[in-house]
Design an enzyme around this catalytic site. Structure first.
Site, PDB file in Angstrom:
ATOM      1  N   ASN A  41      37.393  20.807 -19.391  1.00 30.83           N
ATOM      2  CA  ASN A  41      36.351  19.826 -19.713  1.00 30.83           C
ATOM      3  C   ASN A  41      35.890  19.920 -21.164  1.00 30.83           C
ATOM      4  OD1 ASN A  41      35.134  22.277 -19.235  1.00 30.83           O
ATOM      5  ND2 ASN A  41      33.530  21.509 -17.902  1.00 30.83           N
ATOM      6  N   CYS A  42      36.040  21.079 -21.790  1.00 25.91           N
ATOM      7  CA  CYS A  42      35.663  21.209 -23.203  1.00 25.91           C
ATOM      8  C   CYS A  42      36.619  20.441 -24.119  1.00 25.91           C
ATOM      9  CB  CYS A  42      35.626  22.678 -23.613  1.00 25.91           C
ATOM     10  SG  CYS A  42      34.347  23.643 -22.762  1.00 25.91           S
ATOM     11  N   ASN A 276      26.145  36.464   2.011  1.00 24.27           N
ATOM     12  CA  ASN A 276      27.470  35.894   2.257  1.00 24.27           C
ATOM     13  C   ASN A 276      27.764  34.676   1.380  1.00 24.27           C
ATOM     14  OD1 ASN A 276      28.353  37.679   4.355  1.00 24.27           O
ATOM     15  ND2 ASN A 276      26.916  36.646   5.741  1.00 24.27           N
ATOM     16  N   TYR A 278      27.763  33.242  -2.587  1.00 29.16           N
ATOM     17  CA  TYR A 278      27.730  33.519  -4.019  1.00 29.16           C
ATOM     18  C   TYR A 278      27.576  32.188  -4.775  1.00 29.16           C
ATOM     19  CZ  TYR A 278      29.686  38.069  -2.707  1.00 29.16           C
ATOM     20  OH  TYR A 278      29.889  39.311  -2.141  1.00 29.16           O
ATOM     21  N   ASP A 282      27.622  26.866 -14.143  1.00 26.93           N
ATOM     22  CA  ASP A 282      26.454  26.175 -14.670  1.00 26.93           C
ATOM     23  C   ASP A 282      25.353  25.962 -13.643  1.00 26.93           C
ATOM     24  OD1 ASP A 282      27.997  26.065 -16.911  1.00 26.93           O
ATOM     25  OD2 ASP A 282      28.323  23.902 -16.888  1.00 26.93           O
ATOM     26  N   TYR A 425      41.441  44.209 -42.938  1.00 29.60           N
ATOM     27  CA  TYR A 425      41.312  43.616 -44.264  1.00 29.60           C
ATOM     28  C   TYR A 425      42.674  43.446 -44.929  1.00 29.60           C
ATOM     29  CZ  TYR A 425      41.090  43.599 -49.338  1.00 29.60           C
ATOM     30  OH  TYR A 425      41.312  43.314 -50.651  1.00 29.60           O
TER      31      TYR A 425
END
Length: 550
Positions: A41-42, A276, A278, A282, A425
């Protein structure tokens, strides 16, 4: 073990795949209201803009792959309408046929995500007023954007608003962005987003701040946007980007606890108030590790990790989610803005004692071709060096530095640890003293009293009587513009001209970016002066849009 997952994309799809990797015998049912349970979706704004040309590229894991490779029972175009916690069943409605059935579970994972905020404005249901939540939305916007659309209006200047604006410009669409606040990218501090705002203006995007939309009406060109105390604006289409709200209806109706902002409350294992069940992504309320408080941050990275953790714990592993700090990045027209932790605005709102510094380094060694500038801001405690947050804006390399500081925050490192950070570097990649090291040097100097600092915003609030502004740049630099009332003594001449600097006044030394101001501060301190360096220098002063004295 039978695990049922409601919703796909980042959190749900990650939970499903992780469950299969841990238990090849588990029965895993993934129920998705849309047609695509795992998509990027991004990436949708970039598909609309033509940067991603093939829509198929957005399909992270097509349905067939999930079914054949992972042996998941994937059911698309199906909506869960209720949860019976006592019976451990859910009711599912097939959207195409309208038929409903019940499905049992041993463990249930809610990954319903967040839905775009849709205010009850007149005409909001106009087909030319678009959102961008799923692939159907992306398809609709793509069709209109590629069908000779000439003008678009975006409402909201957050992540999605900025990305959509950039991509509509790629399509050659004249774009206006309306924002009720005073800046783009509200989580950032205002001075840090000025380069993106400047890039928008250079690309012809009209920015309307402190502007409220009151409704929409059909018109010949498409849709007319009604604006409070202003004439209406017409466009071929409008894109609503005013934020999201947790899609918590199922959880609330099932009696699961939700926070003040609507996010489902979970523990560190991503368990809701029902052990039980979760919840991930979002839809959940998360723990902010900077403020040790609940918050709502809809980001794909945390959602992926939460999905894994929920799967782990459901199968008996003691995984825990450590919380969030809001590490994020957005880019437009070659300018990147990244942040981690709390902004200055948030620190002030919560009455946290802090200090800040600014530096303006290049992304790699200046003598190597192609060096690009950036501005970095660090927020920290002067009592113990704790890092509260950091922000960066500029060209290449901004994300790299903010990522390093993000890891420093997670590891409870201090600004003094940044001094000693060992980073890779070579001239084309960085500098021997990386910008992260430089932030550590400057912040540690402030903590130790070696470099007192003051700030542009403090000067703008009113320069105290008796303050002596000392510009230590070259004469030509000073003549091109300087702080009102400043006296110019180039750093190369300062030691010989100390008699011109009053000892009975507060001295504020500054240069272009802060380095020469620091040198002047050290000279003056060791000669008995009360002096502070203007952090970020004249370059930051210009960010505030103040007319220079000449």
């Amino acid at each position: 073990m039978k695990i049922v997952i409601i919703g796909g994309v980042a959190g749900g799809a990650s939970a499903a795949a992780r469950t299969r990797r841990l238990d090849d015998t588990a029965e895993i049912v993934l129920i998705e209201r849309g047609g695509f349970p795992s998509f990027a979706n991004c990436g949708m704004p970039y598909y609309v803009g033509g940067v991603i040309q093939s829509r198929d590229k957005l399909l992270v894991a097509p349905v067939q792959m999930l079914r054949e490779r992972h042996r998941l029972d994937v059911r698309t175009r199906s909506e869960v309408t209720s949860i019976d916690r006592e019976a451990q069943t859910i009711q599912v409605r097939q959207l195409e046929s309208g038929e409903s059935y019940f499905e049992s579970y041993d463990k249930l994972i809610i990954a319903t995500g967040a839905s775009p905020i849709t205010p009850p404005l007149p005409g909001i249901d106009n087909q030319r007023v678009l959102r961008l939540r799923n692939l159907d939305d992306a398809d609709a916007m793509h069709r209109i954007a590629t069908a000779d659309a000439k003008r678009a209006i975006i409402i909201g200047g957050g992540f999605i608003g900025v990305e959509v604006a950039e991509n509509l410009v790629h399509r050659g669409i004249q774009t206006t962005l309306i924002e009720r606040g005073t800046q783009l990218l509200g989580p950032w501090d205002p001075e840090m987003v000025v380069p993106i705002e400047q890039a928008f203006k250079e690309k012809g995007i009209e920015l309307l701040y402190k502007t409220s939309v009151t409704g929409f009406q059909p018109c010949e060109s498409g849709v007319s946007v009604q604006i409070e105390n202003q004439p209406s604006r017409e466009a071929d289409f409008v894109v609503l980007c005013i934020g999201v709200t947790p899609e918590n209806k199922l959880a609330k109706e099932a009696g699961l606890d939700c926070g003040q902002r609507g996010g489902v409350i979970v523990n560190a294992h991503m368990q809701t108030t029902d052990p039980n069940i979760y919840a991930v992504g979002d839809v959940v309320e998360v723990h902010d590790i900077i403020g040790d408080c609940p918050t709502q941050i809809p980001l794909a990275g945390p959602a992926n990790r939460q999905g894994r953790i929920a799967a782990d714990h459901a199968l008996g592993r003691p995984s825990q989610f450590r919380g969030v700090q809001g590490t994020s990045v957005v880019g437009a027209f070659g300018v990147s803005a990244a942040m981690t932790g709390w902004s200055e605005k948030l620190l002030q709102r919560n009455n946290v004692d802090y200090e800040k510094i600014y530096i303006h380094p290049a992304n790699h060694a200046g003598y190597y071709p192609g060096a690009e500038g950036m501005t970095l801001k660090l927020l920290f405690s002067t009592s113990n060096g704790r890092i509260f947050g950091a922000q960066g804006v500029g060209g290449n390399g901004v994300d790299k530095r903010i990522d390093v500081i993000s890891m420093a925050i997670q590891a409870n490192l201090t600004v003094e640890d940044l001094e000693e950070s060992e980073l890779c570097y070579a001239p084309q990649f960085g500098s021997a003293k990386d910008p992260v090291n430089m932030l550590g040097f400057v912040a540690s100097d402030v903590m130790r009293g070696d470099q007192p600092v003051t700030h542009v915003d403090r000067l703008l609030d009113g320069t105290p009587d008796g303050t002596f502004l000392l510009d230590v740049r070259s004469v030509p630099e000073f003549q091109r513009g300087h702080l009102p009332g400043a006296v110019n003594i180039p750093i190369e001449e300062l030691r010989e001209r100390l008699s011109e600097v009053p000892q009975d006044q507060q001295i504020v030394a500054y240069c272009q970016v802060g380095i020469r101001g620091y040198l002047a501060t050290r000279v003056l301190m060791q000669n008995g002066y009360n002096v502070a360096n203007l952090s970020g220098g004249y370059k930051l002063w210009q960010r505030y849009g103040i007319e220079p004295a000449v």
